[in-house]
Motif scaffolding. Sequence first.
Motif, PDB file in Angstrom:
ATOM      1  N   GLY A   6       0.792  -1.218   0.000  1.00  0.00           N
ATOM      2  CA  GLY A   6       0.000   0.000   0.000  1.00  0.00           C
ATOM      3  C   GLY A   6       0.827   1.271   0.000  1.00  0.00           C
ATOM      4  N   LEU A   7       0.278   2.323  -0.627  1.00  0.00           N
ATOM      5  CA  LEU A   7       0.952   3.618  -0.679  1.00  0.00           C
ATOM      6  C   LEU A   7       1.216   4.183   0.705  1.00  0.00           C
ATOM      7  CD1 LEU A   7      -0.847   5.537  -3.592  1.00  0.00           C
ATOM      8  CD2 LEU A   7       1.513   4.713  -3.533  1.00  0.00           C
ATOM      9  N   HIS A   8       0.322   3.888   1.652  1.00  0.00           N
ATOM     10  CA  HIS A   8       0.453   4.464   2.991  1.00  0.00           C
ATOM     11  C   HIS A   8       1.696   3.967   3.717  1.00  0.00           C
ATOM     12  CE1 HIS A   8      -1.653   0.637   3.507  1.00  0.00           C
ATOM     13  NE2 HIS A   8      -1.199   0.621   4.748  1.00  0.00           N
ATOM     14  N   ASN A   9       2.311   2.905   3.232  1.00  0.00           N
ATOM     15  CA  ASN A   9       3.520   2.392   3.868  1.00  0.00           C
ATOM     16  C   ASN A   9       4.800   2.881   3.197  1.00  0.00           C
ATOM     17  OD1 ASN A   9       2.570   0.843   6.086  1.00  0.00           O
ATOM     18  ND2 ASN A   9       1.790  -0.686   4.660  1.00  0.00           N
ATOM     19  N   LEU A  10       4.670   3.724   2.182  1.00  0.00           N
ATOM     20  CA  LEU A  10       5.852   4.316   1.568  1.00  0.00           C
ATOM     21  C   LEU A  10       6.387   5.422   2.473  1.00  0.00           C
ATOM     22  CD1 LEU A  10       4.780   4.534  -2.184  1.00  0.00           C
ATOM     23  CD2 LEU A  10       6.560   3.074  -1.210  1.00  0.00           C
ATOM     24  N   ARG A  11       7.718   5.482   2.574  1.00  0.00           N
ATOM     25  CA  ARG A  11       8.385   6.487   3.399  1.00  0.00           C
ATOM     26  C   ARG A  11       9.362   7.301   2.541  1.00  0.00           C
ATOM     27  NH1 ARG A  11       4.691   4.998   5.776  1.00  0.00           N
ATOM     28  NH2 ARG A  11       4.569   3.991   7.831  1.00  0.00           N
ATOM     29  N   LYS A  12       9.920   8.321   3.138  1.00  0.00           N
ATOM     30  CA  LYS A  12      10.852   9.180   2.412  1.00  0.00           C
ATOM     31  C   LYS A  12      12.015   8.380   1.842  1.00  0.00           C
ATOM     32  CE  LYS A  12      13.424  13.519   2.823  1.00  0.00           C
ATOM     33  NZ  LYS A  12      13.794  14.643   3.716  1.00  0.00           N
ATOM     34  N   LYS A  13      12.437   7.333   2.551  1.00  0.00           N
ATOM     35  CA  LYS A  13      13.568   6.519   2.091  1.00  0.00           C
ATOM     36  C   LYS A  13      13.248   5.768   0.803  1.00  0.00           C
ATOM     37  CE  LYS A  13      12.345   2.363   4.758  1.00  0.00           C
ATOM     38  NZ  LYS A  13      12.805   1.381   5.767  1.00  0.00           N
ATOM     39  N   HIS A  14      11.961   5.644   0.451  1.00  0.00           N
ATOM     40  CA  HIS A  14      11.567   4.939  -0.760  1.00  0.00           C
ATOM     41  C   HIS A  14      11.555   5.846  -1.992  1.00  0.00           C
ATOM     42  CE1 HIS A  14       9.428   2.294   2.353  1.00  0.00           C
ATOM     43  NE2 HIS A  14      10.420   1.572   1.862  1.00  0.00           N
ATOM     44  N   GLN A  15      11.861   7.116  -1.809  1.00  0.00           N
ATOM     45  CA  GLN A  15      11.867   8.063  -2.918  1.00  0.00           C
ATOM     46  C   GLN A  15      13.113   7.865  -3.784  1.00  0.00           C
ATOM     47  OE1 GLN A  15       9.912  11.198  -3.688  1.00  0.00           O
ATOM     48  NE2 GLN A  15       8.330   9.944  -2.744  1.00  0.00           N
ATOM     49  N   GLY A  16      12.923   7.937  -5.104  1.00  0.00           N
ATOM     50  CA  GLY A  16      14.031   7.815  -6.036  1.00  0.00           C
ATOM     51  C   GLY A  16      14.300   6.374  -6.408  1.00  0.00           C
ATOM     52  N   CYS A  17      13.833   5.943  -7.587  1.00  0.00           N
ATOM     53  CA  CYS A  17      13.963   4.532  -7.935  1.00  0.00           C
ATOM     54  C   CYS A  17      13.700   4.326  -9.423  1.00  0.00           C
ATOM     55  CB  CYS A  17      12.987   3.680  -7.115  1.00  0.00           C
ATOM     56  SG  CYS A  17      11.294   4.301  -7.118  1.00  0.00           S
ATOM     57  N   VAL A  18      14.024   3.125  -9.885  1.00  0.00           N
ATOM     58  CA  VAL A  18      13.705   2.674 -11.242  1.00  0.00           C
ATOM     59  C   VAL A  18      12.530   1.720 -11.107  1.00  0.00           C
ATOM     60  CG1 VAL A  18      14.540   1.467 -13.286  1.00  0.00           C
ATOM     61  CG2 VAL A  18      16.091   2.944 -11.980  1.00  0.00           C
ATOM     62  N   VAL A  19      11.445   1.978 -11.853  1.00  0.00           N
ATOM     63  CA  VAL A  19      10.160   1.316 -11.611  1.00  0.00           C
ATOM     64  C   VAL A  19       9.648   0.616 -12.863  1.00  0.00           C
ATOM     65  CG1 VAL A  19       7.748   1.698 -10.903  1.00  0.00           C
ATOM     66  CG2 VAL A  19       9.582   3.078  -9.898  1.00  0.00           C
TER      67      VAL A  19
END
Length: 327
Positions: A6-19
């Motif tokens: 879920g989106l609600h479990n994303l944190r700042k540390k998850h920012q910046g990635c190849v998707v």
Amino acid sequence: MELIRGLHNLRKKHQGCVVTIGNFDGVHLGHQAVLQQVKAKAEELNLPSVVVIFEPQPREFFAGSQAPARITRFRDKVERLKAQGVDRVLCLSFNRRLASLSAQAFIEQVLLAGLGVRYLVVGDDFRFGCDRSGNFALLKQAGAAQGFEVANTHTFEVAAERVSSTRIRQVLADANFVLAQNLLGLPYQISGRVIHGQKLGRQLGVPTANLSLQNKQPALQGVYAVLMATQDQVLRQGVANIGNRPTVSGVRPALEVNLFDFNGDLYGQRVQVIFCSKLRDEVRFANVEALREQIQRDQLAARAYFANHADQGIPLAQNKLNLTDNL
């Protein structure tokens, strides 16, 4: 690998990635080619690789029982993504709220605010957002405006034909397990935890290990010669019935496995069932005695199959059974 629900479990540390985004049903060789593409770019940019999947799959949400059969159960899918070396899997609950999200809102909420995407890999036929209004061109436009790059997936072919989940479903329906293995990269199998059933098999003299299919329509239906890998990673021969069990008025799809010459207790264990050869279709018998007689014939047929293929050997899945995680 990190599984994020879920989106609600994303944190700042998850920012910046190849998707990359998709159903990844089967995690077949075509999917694996996409994952390699994502991982290569992630390594180049020194960023984590992220796969976005949905549960239930979108067509299951909209079509219900008319949706395509599942090749891979959720846990198997996540295990196979892990085996491919993906850094993170983001699983989004596909519900009415997500289904009603506009394409622009999906880009803003999921890709930008949620993941801070730097590089996105999707097929040029990828559609998303309410009424499937979003497409590859819209993503390219958004990427140019928001500072992320969008790349098309590489096509992967076997026998001069594109590898796809649709093709694999047909191959499994045809019980062509050799070709299925060539498309999947490993033998076709279903894993799950052994649960208590109706104990009818025990009454018939053929006790079975029962696996719940969680009300998902399986890609197979009928009676098969199978191998089962138990917790000790030993392969045992047997016969499996997968379907609705019409003779005993079954209403939900179930997988029942009768192992040859085995009297142990498997309740609670996670096991892998590897499908080797189809013996017959699932049919309704006039009575339980007729079913018992057919089961005996099925056992003989399966034993004969394994005797004739004793020198071939069927490997276990590349990902061993994981009995400790909480997927």
